[in-house]
Design a protein around this motif. Sequence first.
Motif, PDB file in Angstrom:
ATOM      1  N   GLU A   1       0.786  -1.011   0.150  1.00 26.28           N
ATOM      2  CA  GLU A   1       0.046  -0.091   0.071  1.00 26.28           C
ATOM      3  C   GLU A   1       0.870   1.201  -0.060  1.00 26.28           C
ATOM      4  O   GLU A   1       2.002   1.123   0.698  1.00 26.28           O
ATOM      5  CB  GLU A   1      -0.931   0.008   1.284  1.00 26.28           C
ATOM      6  N   LEU A   2       0.584   2.078  -0.782  1.00 20.61           N
ATOM      7  CA  LEU A   2       1.091   3.610  -0.694  1.00 20.61           C
ATOM      8  C   LEU A   2       0.510   4.391   0.174  1.00 20.61           C
ATOM      9  O   LEU A   2      -0.703   4.937  -0.201  1.00 20.61           O
ATOM     10  CB  LEU A   2       1.629   3.984  -2.248  1.00 20.61           C
ATOM     11  N   ARG A   3       1.117   5.046   0.942  1.00 25.36           N
ATOM     12  CA  ARG A   3       0.631   5.944   1.851  1.00 25.36           C
ATOM     13  C   ARG A   3       1.708   7.425   1.861  1.00 25.36           C
ATOM     14  O   ARG A   3       2.830   7.240   1.674  1.00 25.36           O
ATOM     15  CB  ARG A   3       0.580   5.755   3.304  1.00 25.36           C
ATOM     16  N   VAL A   4       1.179   8.485   2.255  1.00 27.24           N
ATOM     17  CA  VAL A   4       2.111   9.623   2.195  1.00 27.24           C
ATOM     18  C   VAL A   4       1.786  10.351   3.564  1.00 27.24           C
ATOM     19  O   VAL A   4       0.748  10.510   4.128  1.00 27.24           O
ATOM     20  CB  VAL A   4       1.830  10.783   0.983  1.00 27.24           C
ATOM     21  N   GLN A   5       2.853  11.058   3.766  1.00 26.44           N
ATOM     22  CA  GLN A   5       2.810  12.060   4.904  1.00 26.44           C
ATOM     23  C   GLN A   5       2.808  13.443   4.423  1.00 26.44           C
ATOM     24  O   GLN A   5       3.605  13.712   3.301  1.00 26.44           O
ATOM     25  CB  GLN A   5       3.812  11.916   6.060  1.00 26.44           C
ATOM     26  N   LEU A   6       1.779  14.458   4.459  1.00 28.97           N
ATOM     27  CA  LEU A   6       1.862  15.940   4.003  1.00 28.97           C
ATOM     28  C   LEU A   6       1.952  16.720   4.979  1.00 28.97           C
ATOM     29  O   LEU A   6       1.588  16.775   6.163  1.00 28.97           O
ATOM     30  CB  LEU A   6       0.793  15.926   3.381  1.00 28.97           C
ATOM     31  N   MET A   7       2.854  17.829   4.699  1.00 28.92           N
ATOM     32  CA  MET A   7       3.084  18.788   5.819  1.00 28.92           C
ATOM     33  C   MET A   7       3.000  20.193   5.072  1.00 28.92           C
ATOM     34  O   MET A   7       3.513  20.297   3.796  1.00 28.92           O
ATOM     35  CB  MET A   7       4.610  18.821   6.063  1.00 28.92           C
ATOM     36  N   ASN A   8       2.433  21.182   5.585  1.00 30.14           N
ATOM     37  CA  ASN A   8       2.518  22.547   5.182  1.00 30.14           C
ATOM     38  C   ASN A   8       3.824  23.028   5.378  1.00 30.14           C
ATOM     39  O   ASN A   8       4.538  23.099   6.325  1.00 30.14           O
ATOM     40  CB  ASN A   8       1.451  23.519   6.081  1.00 30.14           C
ATOM     41  N   PRO A   9       4.628  23.640   4.217  1.00 24.84           N
ATOM     42  CA  PRO A   9       5.790  24.012   4.373  1.00 24.84           C
ATOM     43  C   PRO A   9       5.967  25.082   5.238  1.00 24.84           C
ATOM     44  O   PRO A   9       7.189  25.427   5.927  1.00 24.84           O
ATOM     45  CB  PRO A   9       6.128  24.914   2.701  1.00 24.84           C
ATOM     46  N   GLU A  10       4.846  25.864   5.828  1.00 25.48           N
ATOM     47  CA  GLU A  10       5.090  26.885   6.980  1.00 25.48           C
ATOM     48  C   GLU A  10       5.415  26.291   8.367  1.00 25.48           C
ATOM     49  O   GLU A  10       6.133  26.735   9.123  1.00 25.48           O
ATOM     50  CB  GLU A  10       3.871  27.561   7.022  1.00 25.48           C
ATOM     51  N   ASP A  11       5.118  24.985   8.239  1.00 26.57           N
ATOM     52  CA  ASP A  11       5.243  24.509   9.586  1.00 26.57           C
ATOM     53  C   ASP A  11       6.875  24.280   9.922  1.00 26.57           C
ATOM     54  O   ASP A  11       7.310  24.169  11.173  1.00 26.57           O
ATOM     55  CB  ASP A  11       4.922  22.963   9.492  1.00 26.57           C
ATOM     56  N   ALA A  12       7.651  24.330   8.947  1.00 28.80           N
ATOM     57  CA  ALA A  12       9.043  24.340   9.187  1.00 28.80           C
ATOM     58  C   ALA A  12       9.659  25.178   9.937  1.00 28.80           C
ATOM     59  O   ALA A  12      10.683  25.093  10.750  1.00 28.80           O
ATOM     60  CB  ALA A  12      10.071  24.166   7.964  1.00 28.80           C
ATOM     61  N   LYS A  13       8.950  26.294  10.145  1.00 23.53           N
ATOM     62  CA  LYS A  13       9.406  27.527  10.970  1.00 23.53           C
ATOM     63  C   LYS A  13       9.211  27.113  12.381  1.00 23.53           C
ATOM     64  O   LYS A  13       9.800  27.851  13.481  1.00 23.53           O
ATOM     65  CB  LYS A  13       8.517  28.842  10.597  1.00 23.53           C
ATOM     66  N   THR A  14       8.250  26.367  12.727  1.00 20.82           N
ATOM     67  CA  THR A  14       8.227  25.905  14.063  1.00 20.82           C
ATOM     68  C   THR A  14       8.506  24.614  14.712  1.00 20.82           C
ATOM     69  O   THR A  14       8.302  24.305  15.766  1.00 20.82           O
ATOM     70  CB  THR A  14       6.565  26.219  14.518  1.00 20.82           C
ATOM     71  N   LEU A  15       9.139  23.816  13.806  1.00 24.25           N
ATOM     72  CA  LEU A  15       9.203  22.302  14.110  1.00 24.25           C
ATOM     73  C   LEU A  15      10.702  22.335  14.884  1.00 24.25           C
ATOM     74  O   LEU A  15      11.548  23.300  14.459  1.00 24.25           O
ATOM     75  CB  LEU A  15       9.361  21.449  12.950  1.00 24.25           C
ATOM     76  N   PRO A  16      11.007  21.581  15.736  1.00 18.75           N
ATOM     77  CA  PRO A  16      12.448  21.323  16.526  1.00 18.75           C
ATOM     78  C   PRO A  16      13.528  20.997  15.463  1.00 18.75           C
ATOM     79  O   PRO A  16      14.504  20.779  15.868  1.00 18.75           O
ATOM     80  CB  PRO A  16      12.161  20.603  17.525  1.00 18.75           C
ATOM     81  N   PHE A  17      13.122  20.617  14.360  1.00 20.82           N
ATOM     82  CA  PHE A  17      14.165  20.034  13.393  1.00 20.82           C
ATOM     83  C   PHE A  17      13.732  20.562  11.997  1.00 20.82           C
ATOM     84  O   PHE A  17      12.634  20.998  11.695  1.00 20.82           O
ATOM     85  CB  PHE A  17      14.260  18.689  13.421  1.00 20.82           C
TER      86      PHE A  17
END
Length: 455
Positions: free
Chosen positions: A258-274
């Motif tokens: 099965e193919l699954r994906v994780q999706l992220m709003n690029p703006e989240d990069a500003k608040t993530l710890p990595f």
Amino acid sequence: MHNHNGWYPSDKGNPRRATHSQTVGVRGPVLIQDTALHETLEDFVFSTTLPRRIHTKGYGAFGCFYTTHSMKQYTKAKFLQTPNQQVPVAVRFSFAASNQGTPDTSRNVRGFSTKFYTDEGIFDLLCNHLPVFFVRDAIRVPNIISHLSPSPVNNLPDPERLWSLFAKYPEATNMLIWFFSDLATVKSLRHIKGYSVSTYVWRNAQGVRHYVKYHWLPLAGVKYIDQQEAQRLACEDPNISGRDLYDSIAKGKAVEYELRVQLMNPEDAKTLPFDPLDDTKVWDETRYPLLPVGRMVLNRNPVNYAEQVEKLAFNPANLLPGLEFSDDKVLQGRTFIYSDAQRHRLGPDYRDIPVNKQPNWSPASMVSSGNGRYVAGEIMRAEIPNPDNFTQATQRYESFSAKEKKNLANNIASGLVNARPNTQSAVLWHLEQVSPVLAETVRNQMLLYADPGKR
């Protein structure tokens, strides 16, 4: 069936093939004018494809990918718009650090590359069976491959070369925890996951971008083995994974993922710890859940391995409208070097080989990334702002069961004990940052390996 002229009915497409060289009399010498001899030998000399620089040993299978969930909200790629769409696929499973004699159960990173033959063109999705990589910048990859390669002096495995990799690159510590767990020793390709590792971009018809990581999940379930079973199977059947894959399909038992994906709003990069574009990191699946996309069914074996598997030419730059690459440093390096590698290996016309053929392809068919974005800044060579080399390694270690922790420590100790003292000290310091308990357990195990009488 021979005749007096030395010719006999032969292969399809070559009904007359010489079986004797042209000579002066029965004993010779052989004549230099014998072009049939020359062409026969030349065909033999050039009949083998140059081996891949990495992922040398591999196996292939064919089938179809079925879209099960519309991804229209996130990407304009046509084959992902509506459920029940179907496209043919070719898959090559491989072993990153390998030659043709490498045992399938060796501690290794297994490649899981899929070629989608869509109406818009070819999409290549290159995955590994472990979710993180050794480094986060493509300029370091040649050095990593050198560390994973045999000694240039005697062409034998050299523990110091491998362990000095983990001593040199603190960012590789997360990979160390994954790589020396039992997940790195498996016997069946039907039971492994696949991870894109690198971060890509999906863009929808409205131009909205999301970061995306791809995941393959084996419908038969994940299975792995410990180091002892891996070593035993390496002696009994070094090609066990390939045999298992081929025999399963030959018996009519399809291999499915099965193919699954994780999706992220690029703006989240500003608040993530990595940095989410860091290939040494994974994304939290509770915050970025795995969304179902489709199902792949492999139900056909190759009929000509050399033409259909060894000449498969993958390239992460083979993308489609709506499927793009991100600013991931490793991925960006890969997007332009793979085509050079394929030209070197298969020749300048590698795209015309049937298994790689995309009708009406031209350089204009290539999909770039970031149209419409404004990018400005000082040109530099720099580390990412928040490397955080150890937190995820700690989280991964703490997620292991007691048995998994014990096996991890033993797997590390059995190899690290053969490295130089300064290399041992550097690796153990990195392990201290992951878990003092892990580092101490590895130290104790190394003492036992150094003095077998105490074991």
